[in-house]
Design a protein around this motif. Sequence first.
Motif, short mmCIF file in Angstrom:
data_model
loop_
_atom_site.label_atom_id
_atom_site.label_comp_id
_atom_site.label_asym_id
_atom_site.label_seq_id
_atom_site.Cartn_x
_atom_site.Cartn_y
_atom_site.Cartn_z
N THR A 19 0.87 -1.18 0.00
CA THR A 19 0.00 0.00 0.00
C THR A 19 0.91 1.22 0.00
N ASP A 20 0.31 2.42 0.03
CA ASP A 20 1.11 3.65 0.10
C ASP A 20 1.93 3.73 1.38
N HIS A 21 1.53 2.99 2.40
CA HIS A 21 2.20 3.07 3.70
C HIS A 21 2.84 1.77 4.14
N GLU A 43 6.60 -0.08 7.61
CA GLU A 43 5.31 0.59 7.65
C GLU A 43 5.45 2.02 8.15
N TYR A 44 4.72 2.94 7.50
CA TYR A 44 4.61 4.32 7.97
C TYR A 44 3.71 4.29 9.20
N ARG A 46 3.62 7.35 11.84
CA ARG A 46 3.13 8.68 12.18
C ARG A 46 4.14 9.74 11.74
N THR A 47 3.68 10.97 11.72
CA THR A 47 4.53 12.11 11.40
C THR A 47 5.12 12.65 12.69
#
Length: 67
Positions: A19-21, A43-44, A46-47
């Motif tokens: 996926t995008d993340h 995996e992404y 958080r910012t």
Amino acid sequence: MRCPICHHSCRIQRTWIITDHLRELTRCCKNSECGHVFATHEEYIRTIVEPVAAPVVQPNNPSSIAL
């Protein structure tokens, strides 16, 4: 990341974008006596710091170039 078997460093052999993340990575141990090949997820989460708004870049317009 270290090899979970012998704890030597590993290299990324392949990457699949799920996926995008989320990505799945195939890693292989750099220890030639081990040779373990395994899969991990990246995996992404958080910012940490919000990005500063980037300036809007106008596309090149050849007709506006002064000669």
